[in-house]
Motif scaffolding. Sequence first.
Motif, short mmCIF file in Angstrom:
data_model
loop_
_atom_site.label_atom_id
_atom_site.label_comp_id
_atom_site.label_asym_id
_atom_site.label_seq_id
_atom_site.Cartn_x
_atom_site.Cartn_y
_atom_site.Cartn_z
N LEU A 198 0.72 -1.14 -0.01
CA LEU A 198 -0.11 0.00 -0.21
C LEU A 198 0.88 1.09 -0.06
CD1 LEU A 198 -2.80 -0.99 2.54
CD2 LEU A 198 -3.16 -0.77 0.08
N VAL A 199 2.00 0.97 0.69
CA VAL A 199 2.89 2.41 0.60
C VAL A 199 3.50 2.50 -0.61
CG1 VAL A 199 5.12 3.29 1.57
CG2 VAL A 199 3.32 2.37 3.26
N ALA A 200 3.97 1.42 -1.25
CA ALA A 200 4.64 1.59 -2.64
C ALA A 200 3.71 1.83 -3.70
CB ALA A 200 5.39 0.24 -2.70
N VAL A 201 2.40 1.44 -3.68
CA VAL A 201 1.39 1.73 -4.66
C VAL A 201 1.54 2.95 -5.60
CG1 VAL A 201 -1.06 1.88 -5.35
CG2 VAL A 201 -0.41 -0.11 -4.16
N PRO A 202 1.33 4.12 -4.94
CA PRO A 202 1.78 5.27 -5.81
C PRO A 202 2.80 5.32 -6.69
CG PRO A 202 0.99 6.16 -3.32
CD PRO A 202 1.18 4.59 -3.34
N TYR A 203 3.95 4.95 -6.02
CA TYR A 203 5.20 5.00 -6.82
C TYR A 203 5.19 3.68 -8.04
CZ TYR A 203 10.13 4.44 -8.05
OH TYR A 203 11.31 4.34 -8.62
N LEU A 204 4.50 2.65 -7.67
CA LEU A 204 4.31 1.53 -8.87
C LEU A 204 3.54 2.33 -9.84
CD1 LEU A 204 3.80 -1.69 -6.70
CD2 LEU A 204 5.85 -1.07 -7.94
N PHE A 205 2.32 2.83 -9.58
CA PHE A 205 1.52 3.26 -10.64
C PHE A 205 2.18 4.60 -11.26
CE2 PHE A 205 -2.20 1.62 -8.45
CZ PHE A 205 -2.90 1.26 -9.60
N TYR A 206 3.17 5.32 -10.66
CA TYR A 206 3.85 6.30 -11.48
C TYR A 206 4.96 5.58 -12.49
CZ TYR A 206 7.78 9.34 -12.55
OH TYR A 206 8.66 10.16 -13.20
N LEU A 207 5.66 4.61 -12.09
CA LEU A 207 6.23 3.96 -13.00
C LEU A 207 5.79 3.28 -14.26
CD1 LEU A 207 8.62 2.04 -10.34
CD2 LEU A 207 9.47 3.76 -11.94
N HIS A 208 4.31 2.95 -14.01
CA HIS A 208 3.58 2.20 -15.04
C HIS A 208 3.05 3.38 -15.95
CE1 HIS A 208 -0.28 1.16 -17.05
NE2 HIS A 208 0.44 -0.33 -16.99
N GLY A 209 3.02 4.59 -15.52
CA GLY A 209 2.60 5.80 -16.36
C GLY A 209 3.88 6.18 -17.10
N ALA A 210 5.11 6.20 -16.53
CA ALA A 210 6.14 6.60 -17.27
C ALA A 210 6.74 5.54 -18.38
CB ALA A 210 7.18 7.03 -16.34
N LEU A 211 6.83 4.36 -17.78
CA LEU A 211 7.41 3.30 -18.73
C LEU A 211 6.29 2.62 -19.71
CD1 LEU A 211 9.58 1.75 -15.96
CD2 LEU A 211 10.25 3.04 -17.95
N ARG A 226 4.51 0.13 -18.63
CA ARG A 226 4.32 -1.01 -18.30
C ARG A 226 4.36 -1.38 -16.92
NH1 ARG A 226 9.63 -2.60 -17.54
NH2 ARG A 226 10.93 -1.23 -18.75
N TRP A 227 4.36 -2.47 -16.34
CA TRP A 227 4.58 -2.57 -14.85
C TRP A 227 6.04 -2.94 -14.42
CZ3 TRP A 227 1.03 -0.59 -11.81
CH2 TRP A 227 -0.55 -0.46 -12.24
N ALA A 228 6.60 -2.29 -13.68
CA ALA A 228 7.79 -2.38 -13.31
C ALA A 228 8.21 -2.11 -11.83
CB ALA A 228 8.74 -1.65 -14.22
N LEU A 229 9.23 -2.48 -11.26
CA LEU A 229 9.54 -2.23 -9.90
C LEU A 229 10.49 -1.07 -9.91
CD1 LEU A 229 10.24 -5.80 -8.15
CD2 LEU A 229 8.07 -4.20 -7.95
N SER A 230 10.82 -0.64 -10.74
CA SER A 230 12.15 0.32 -10.85
C SER A 230 12.47 0.37 -12.51
CB SER A 230 13.36 0.20 -10.03
OG SER A 230 14.27 1.24 -10.32
#
Length: 566
Positions: free
Chosen positions: A220-233, A235-239
């Motif tokens: 839950l803490v990491a979800v906003p960052y994960l969605f940001y990465l998806h929007g930028a890349l 695709r889904w990614a951890l980094s």
Amino acid sequence: MKQAAGPILRVALLALGLRLLLVFVRGDYVVFDEGYYLLLARSLRAGHGFTLNGLPHVALSPLQPLLVAGVSLLGVPDLWASRLLAALCGALLVVPVASLAFRWFGCRGAVIAALLTAVFPALITFLPFFPGERWNLYFGSEPLFLLLGTSALAVGAQAADTGRRAGFVAAGALAGLGYCARLEGIVLGAALGVAIVAARVVKRRGSVVVPLALYTAGTLVAVPYLFYLHGALGRWALSGRVQAAVSDDAAIVVPARTAAPAGGGSDAVNNFVWGGDVTSLWRTLYALDATGTQMASQYWGVPRRAVRSVAPAPAPNPAGAPPPRRISSGVTLLRALGVVVPVWFLLLTAGGAARARPPSDLALWVGPALLTALVPALLAYAEPRALLMLVPAACALAGGATAQLAEFIESRWGRARVGVLAPVAVTIVLLIPTARDVVRAWGQQTPLQRVGTARRIVGEYLAAHLPPDARLASWHPAVAIFARREWRVLPYEPFDRIIGYARAQRAGTVVFSRFDPSPLRAPPRAFTVVLVDSSSTASGDQVHLDPVDDTPLLFVGRLAGAPARP
């Protein structure tokens, strides 16, 4: 641990005071990644999003810039906000270290472990870089990550003892925040959940709620960052850091006068850190793409429109040039460990590990720290700062060994408190490198401090002479930080390609320096500022500038033949 709270608080205040002193002595020098984090924080505060070099950024994690941007909203300058945050995190680190040491060695061991953490060289050197002979371990987010990661271990250990669900949630949230500070946090969180489950099984209190609560809180803490990465890349990614490190060499145009990059980005970094091959790193990380309008490496940002350019095949290595050397990961790992932790301190740590009881408890809570340090180093490349997560655990164990040595001295001499000589001696030895650097750096005249001051002066000059919406390109981000202007990274390319890139990026000011890689063969001053108009052109490495301003430090010129500004 309540009986040790007073002494530990005093040690934390001592650690904070020491770090604030070192931040003051540091002066104007800004390390590269420190500057990138500051530019990201400035972009967030200005409402431009998590952008660097004009593009959505995915290589560096967002928590450090977010906190710096929040502190700067209170009126604290960005640079001081970053360094005050690092100093505070470094001081608070003594608390979770003491908590872990208390588990294994009691009150005395906890206080000594806190003291060793406060003065340990690697936990000071990377915080306020000193231009001495030692390695520079400071890159921006390490103090925050070490505090979050070690706190997650300490809280997780207590939760495993008490079985309180709130403790599992807190440990997961701390691990999630650690992931938002550095990519290694994902390893820490996964290993911590396994350690807690193992501890509960040993205590015959195993429950599916334990890992579920921890992993849910971390996710839950990491979800906003994960969605940001998806929007930028897209695709889904951890980094995006791994992709940025392992550069796509097919997208890099290598000028004919240079050799092709030796291997991918990871090899380039490894050869730079351990082989001194800085040129390969420049050619890999600072190259332009086939169009010449943007950087090839994803480290500098992800293009908003996915346009893949096909570049010509890289030029072969010059005749007679030796093939790129692959450096053993095992060797570099040992060398990196030796940089971070002195051999004598490793022996002290081993002594503490041998005396900690029970050994299974030690393995459970040191194991996640060990995996957090080793997994990235073995998968990508080993460098000293990747192993910093081992230092808090080493301080906890060394604190216990020192406490037992103190008890042994008291029993042999038959005098109470004479054992204080043991922690005092260890503390003094740890402080010697820092004291030496303070003496060297106090007058602000060490070479890197003088270069840092020069960059500040140039940046302030540009702040006074450039329009507020101007963009500038420079190799080092400090120039743009002190100029308070939007920044574009300067590529490692011939002069004409740099000018073409600057025009495409609408960067009307290009700053070259003798202290950084530059295509200028005989610059008139230490810094050369080139004003680029929309019609400016350049051919090869031929540079003709019409003078605009000239000082002992910098020369300002406009490309010859460009129309004069109104």
